[in-house]
Design a protein around this motif. Structure first.
Motif, PDB file in Angstrom:
ATOM      1  N   ASP A 125       0.803  -1.216   0.000  1.00 46.56           N
ATOM      2  CA  ASP A 125       0.000   0.000   0.000  1.00 46.56           C
ATOM      3  C   ASP A 125       0.838   1.269   0.000  1.00 46.56           C
ATOM      4  O   ASP A 125       0.366   2.340   0.371  1.00 46.56           O
ATOM      5  N   GLY A 126       2.107   1.178  -0.406  1.00 47.64           N
ATOM      6  CA  GLY A 126       2.944   2.367  -0.423  1.00 47.64           C
ATOM      7  C   GLY A 126       4.419   2.050  -0.506  1.00 47.64           C
ATOM      8  O   GLY A 126       4.840   1.153  -1.239  1.00 47.64           O
ATOM      9  N   TYR A 127       5.218   2.770   0.300  1.00 45.23           N
ATOM     10  CA  TYR A 127       6.671   2.645   0.234  1.00 45.23           C
ATOM     11  C   TYR A 127       7.287   2.679   1.632  1.00 45.23           C
ATOM     12  O   TYR A 127       6.758   3.303   2.546  1.00 45.23           O
ATOM     13  N   ARG A 128       8.410   2.011   1.749  1.00 48.71           N
ATOM     14  CA  ARG A 128       9.247   2.083   2.939  1.00 48.71           C
ATOM     15  C   ARG A 128      10.572   2.707   2.534  1.00 48.71           C
ATOM     16  O   ARG A 128      11.163   2.325   1.513  1.00 48.71           O
ATOM     17  N   THR A 129      11.044   3.663   3.320  1.00 48.61           N
ATOM     18  CA  THR A 129      12.306   4.325   3.025  1.00 48.61           C
ATOM     19  C   THR A 129      13.234   4.204   4.221  1.00 48.61           C
ATOM     20  O   THR A 129      12.825   4.423   5.360  1.00 48.61           O
ATOM     21  N   GLU A 130      14.486   3.866   3.943  1.00 44.25           N
ATOM     22  CA  GLU A 130      15.519   3.791   4.981  1.00 44.25           C
ATOM     23  C   GLU A 130      16.685   4.666   4.538  1.00 44.25           C
ATOM     24  O   GLU A 130      17.249   4.455   3.466  1.00 44.25           O
ATOM     25  N   ILE A 131      17.037   5.637   5.364  1.00 41.87           N
ATOM     26  CA  ILE A 131      18.115   6.567   5.028  1.00 41.87           C
ATOM     27  C   ILE A 131      19.225   6.441   6.056  1.00 41.87           C
ATOM     28  O   ILE A 131      18.993   6.574   7.269  1.00 41.87           O
ATOM     29  N   THR A 132      20.431   6.183   5.567  1.00 37.92           N
ATOM     30  CA  THR A 132      21.626   6.109   6.405  1.00 37.92           C
ATOM     31  C   THR A 132      22.647   7.108   5.893  1.00 37.92           C
ATOM     32  O   THR A 132      22.934   7.139   4.686  1.00 37.92           O
ATOM     33  N   ARG A 133      23.178   7.930   6.768  1.00 41.67           N
ATOM     34  CA  ARG A 133      24.238   8.850   6.362  1.00 41.67           C
ATOM     35  C   ARG A 133      25.586   8.172   6.547  1.00 41.67           C
ATOM     36  O   ARG A 133      25.870   7.610   7.616  1.00 41.67           O
ATOM     37  N   ARG A 134      26.404   8.214   5.535  1.00 41.53           N
ATOM     38  CA  ARG A 134      27.758   7.667   5.561  1.00 41.53           C
ATOM     39  C   ARG A 134      28.736   8.831   5.683  1.00 41.53           C
ATOM     40  O   ARG A 134      28.782   9.724   4.840  1.00 41.53           O
ATOM     41  N   ILE A 135      29.527   8.835   6.751  1.00 42.29           N
ATOM     42  CA  ILE A 135      30.413   9.952   7.076  1.00 42.29           C
ATOM     43  C   ILE A 135      31.861   9.540   6.837  1.00 42.29           C
ATOM     44  O   ILE A 135      32.296   8.467   7.285  1.00 42.29           O
ATOM     45  N   ILE A 136      32.601  10.404   6.166  1.00 41.08           N
ATOM     46  CA  ILE A 136      34.010  10.142   5.862  1.00 41.08           C
ATOM     47  C   ILE A 136      34.857  11.131   6.650  1.00 41.08           C
ATOM     48  O   ILE A 136      35.054  12.281   6.244  1.00 41.08           O
ATOM     49  N   LEU A 137      35.349  10.704   7.801  1.00 43.44           N
ATOM     50  CA  LEU A 137      36.196  11.555   8.633  1.00 43.44           C
ATOM     51  C   LEU A 137      37.659  11.337   8.278  1.00 43.44           C
ATOM     52  O   LEU A 137      38.060  10.231   7.882  1.00 43.44           O
ATOM     53  N   PRO A 138      38.497  12.364   8.419  1.00 41.75           N
ATOM     54  CA  PRO A 138      39.920  12.215   8.098  1.00 41.75           C
ATOM     55  C   PRO A 138      40.574  11.098   8.901  1.00 41.75           C
ATOM     56  O   PRO A 138      40.448  11.048  10.134  1.00 41.75           O
ATOM     57  N   GLY A 139      41.252  10.200   8.218  1.00 38.52           N
ATOM     58  CA  GLY A 139      42.014   9.154   8.873  1.00 38.52           C
ATOM     59  C   GLY A 139      41.208   8.053   9.509  1.00 38.52           C
ATOM     60  O   GLY A 139      41.757   7.223  10.237  1.00 38.52           O
ATOM     61  N   GLU A 140      39.896   8.020   9.284  1.00 36.76           N
ATOM     62  CA  GLU A 140      39.055   6.993   9.880  1.00 36.76           C
ATOM     63  C   GLU A 140      38.290   6.239   8.812  1.00 36.76           C
ATOM     64  O   GLU A 140      38.081   6.736   7.705  1.00 36.76           O
ATOM     65  N   ALA A 141      37.842   5.035   9.153  1.00 34.54           N
ATOM     66  CA  ALA A 141      37.018   4.260   8.238  1.00 34.54           C
ATOM     67  C   ALA A 141      35.647   4.918   8.122  1.00 34.54           C
ATOM     68  O   ALA A 141      35.190   5.600   9.050  1.00 34.54           O
ATOM     69  N   PRO A 142      34.962   4.768   6.990  1.00 31.91           N
ATOM     70  CA  PRO A 142      33.622   5.340   6.843  1.00 31.91           C
ATOM     71  C   PRO A 142      32.693   4.884   7.960  1.00 31.91           C
ATOM     72  O   PRO A 142      32.718   3.733   8.393  1.00 31.91           O
ATOM     73  N   LEU A 143      31.875   5.811   8.424  1.00 32.06           N
ATOM     74  CA  LEU A 143      30.975   5.565   9.545  1.00 32.06           C
ATOM     75  C   LEU A 143      29.535   5.726   9.081  1.00 32.06           C
ATOM     76  O   LEU A 143      29.203   6.701   8.411  1.00 32.06           O
ATOM     77  N   GLY A 144      28.675   4.791   9.433  1.00 30.84           N
ATOM     78  CA  GLY A 144      27.267   4.874   9.104  1.00 30.84           C
ATOM     79  C   GLY A 144      26.447   5.254  10.324  1.00 30.84           C
ATOM     80  O   GLY A 144      26.655   4.722  11.420  1.00 30.84           O
ATOM     81  N   THR A 145      25.518   6.193  10.176  1.00 26.36           N
ATOM     82  CA  THR A 145      24.645   6.580  11.277  1.00 26.36           C
ATOM     83  C   THR A 145      23.497   5.581  11.397  1.00 26.36           C
ATOM     84  O   THR A 145      23.213   4.832  10.459  1.00 26.36           O
ATOM     85  N   PRO A 146      22.817   5.533  12.543  1.00 28.28           N
ATOM     86  CA  PRO A 146      21.615   4.701  12.645  1.00 28.28           C
ATOM     87  C   PRO A 146      20.602   5.123  11.588  1.00 28.28           C
ATOM     88  O   PRO A 146      20.438   6.317  11.318  1.00 28.28           O
TER      89      PRO A 146
END
Length: 303
Positions: A263-284
């Motif tokens: 009956d519609g749509y489900r959306t999931e949004i995750t922000r991927r952060i690229i900090l200097p010298g660190e591995a990429p980080l995903g937010t909840p």
């Protein structure tokens, strides 16, 4: 069930290090942006942008939605360089211009028009379809006086947007609006705002949309604006080339997974952060569903 995954990135501000900037290129508002680039060039780094693109590629997205400011001065050579960069990306791309891409009046074909292959049929707003998802590209970028980075969409574009939203809504499509300037005044200063944000907001309140994506502020934000049956998520993202330690301003991209429901749509949004010298980080993840009756949101908050 159909799953579509979008990557939302913005404001890459591709480096000008390999370009020859002539003095006559700077006899206008571009001079101020050139001085700003010289002052802040260490903040926008090609290797940071490459890390963002590598992370996007690793997530196997169906489309990259780029919300403007590929260039710094909007010079023809910069726009040609951006077109070459776009052509090398290994995924489909949809792009709109930003204010830096339209600093002064220029020949369309020599500047932003070089990116037509990554836009939908013009005029703006254009539509590009990917399965049940309609990417709607709005142009808020126009030449403005010195010390002003504001944008506008204008009455004609707003009327066309209303028609597009109504038609795609009737078709049951998931409507993603791409716009460079944030559509809410509280997200930036008047000097950098969308001047006709009230008209844009009225259009969304009447005709609806499932998601609005923007850039421009160089800050990652998540908020909402009123829609006809409930709040519409509005998601901004920091510059894709920003090498800074502040997570809100560090180079980022948004992973947007859209799934069909009975009956519609489900959306999931995750922000991927690229900090200097660190591995990429995903937010909840932020998860919300939208039906013909009303959207139900979880995790959306105002900045």
């Amino acid at each position: 069930m159909i799953d579509i995954t979008l990557a939302h990135a913005s404001d890459p501000h591709l480096t000008m290090d390999s370009l020859h900037i002539r003095p006559r290129d700077l006899l206008n508002k571009r001079a101020l942006s050139y001085l700003s680039w010289q002052r802040r060039r260490r903040r926008h780094q090609a290797r940071t942008l490459q890390r963002v693109m590598d992370d996007i590629i690793a997530h196997d997205v169906d489309m990259l939605a780029l919300t403007g400011d590929l260039t710094n001065l909007g010079l023809p050579d910069e726009c040609a360089q951006a077109a070459r960069w776009l052509s090398r990306l290994p995924m489909p791309v949809t792009v709109i211009p930003g204010n830096h891409d339209a600093l002064v009046r220029s020949d369309w074909h020599e500047t932003i028009g070089r990116w037509s292959a990554w836009m939908g049929p013009l005029p703006f707003p254009y539509i590009r379809r990917i399965g049940p998802v309609a990417l709607i590209g709005v142009n808020s970028a126009h030449p403005t006086p010195c010390f002003c980075a504001a944008g506008s969409i204008g009455a004609r574009q707003c009327a066309r947007l209303a028609t597009i939203l109504d038609e795609t809504g009737r078709q049951g499509l998931y409507r993603v609006i791409m716009i460079h300037h944030p559509p809410l005044a509280r997200l930036t200063t008047p000097r950098k705002s969308l001047r006709d944000a009230d008209g844009f907001a009225a259009c969304i309140a009447r005709n609806g949309a499932e998601l609005v994506l923007h850039g421009h502020t160089h800050v990652s934000t998540q908020t909402t604006m009123p829609g006809p049956v409930g709040p519409v998520p509005v998601v901004g993202v920091a510059s894709a080339s920003a090498c800074v330690a502040d997570p809100a301003r560090a180079a980022s991209w948004n992973r947007v997974r859209i799934s069909t429901l009975p009956d519609g749509y489900r959306t999931e949004i995750t922000r991927r952060i690229i900090l200097p010298g660190e591995a990429p980080l995903g937010t909840p993840p932020i998860i919300f569903t939208a039906t013909a009756a009303s959207p139900r949101l979880s995790g959306i908050s105002s900045p």
